[in-house]
Design a protein around this motif. Structure first.
Motif: not given
Length: 159
Positions: A54-58, A96-99
Motif C-alpha cells: 500500500d502506497f500512501w503519505a501522511s 511519516w512517523l507521526a502518521a
C-alpha cells in the motif's frame, strides 16, 4: 516536423512509463527501503503469504482513511496468511512517523522519501495515492487497487 518530434517524445514517455508499471502476473519487485527504526529492509515475497503493498503519505487525506481500514483488515487476517506492507512516499520522515503512530499502524512500514519520483513508485507505476497492489502466496501480482472482498478472497483461497 515539430508535431512529429513531439509525438515521438510523448510516445517514448508513454512506452517507458508503461514498462515501469508492474502488471498482473508479475513478481513483487525487489527493493530495499528503510523501516520505522531506520533499518534497511528488502521488499520481497513472504513465502506462503498474501501480500498487500500500500502506497500512501501522511499528507494524503484518502490515504489516512485507508490506513484505518487496513489496520482493521490486518488485525482480522494477519493470523491467516495476510501481510500488509505500507510504503510511504513522505519526504519528511518525522511526519511519516507521526502518521504511523497516530493511525496505530502495526503492519510493516517502509519509507521511500522521493515522492512520486521514488524508485518504488516508479517500479510499481504509482501515479496517485492511495495505491495498492495485491500479491498472491506465490508472489505474483493478482490485483491493482483491490477491493476488500478481493483481498479477503485471496487470503481465504485454499493452498
Amino acid at each position: 516536423m515539430k508535431h512529429s518530434i513531439i509525438f515521438v517524445l510523448v510516445f517514448s514517455l508513454f512506452v517507458m512509463s508503461a514498462n515501469a508499471q508492474i502488471k498482473p502476473g508479475d513478481q513483487l519487485p525487489k527493493l530495499t527501503l528503510t523501516d520505522v527504526s531506520g533499518k534497511s529492509m528488502d521488499l520481497q515475497p513472504i513465502k506462503g503469504k498474501v501480500v498487500l503493498v500500500d502506497f500512501w503519505a501522511s499528507w494524503c487525506g484518502p490515504c489516512r482513511v485507508t490506513n484505518k481500514k487496513l489496520v482493521k483488515l490486518y488485525e482480522k487476517y494477519k493470523i491467516a496468511n495476510l501481510e500488509i506492507v505500507g510504503i510511504s512516499l513522505d519526504k519528511d520522515k518525522s511526519k511519516w512517523l507521526a502518521a504511523v503512530k497516530k493511525d496505530k499502524i502495526t503492519y510493516m512500514q517502509l519509507n521511500d522519501p522521493e515522492g512520486f519520483e521514488a524508485k518504488s513508485a516508479i517500479a510499481f507505476g504509482v501515479e496517485q495515492m492511495p495505491a495498492s497492489y495485491l500479491f498472491d502466496a506465490a508472489g505474483r501480482l493478482v490485483a491493482i487497487n483491490p477491493t476488500e472482498d478481493q483481498i479477503k478472497n485471496e487470503v481465504n483461497k485454499k493452498k
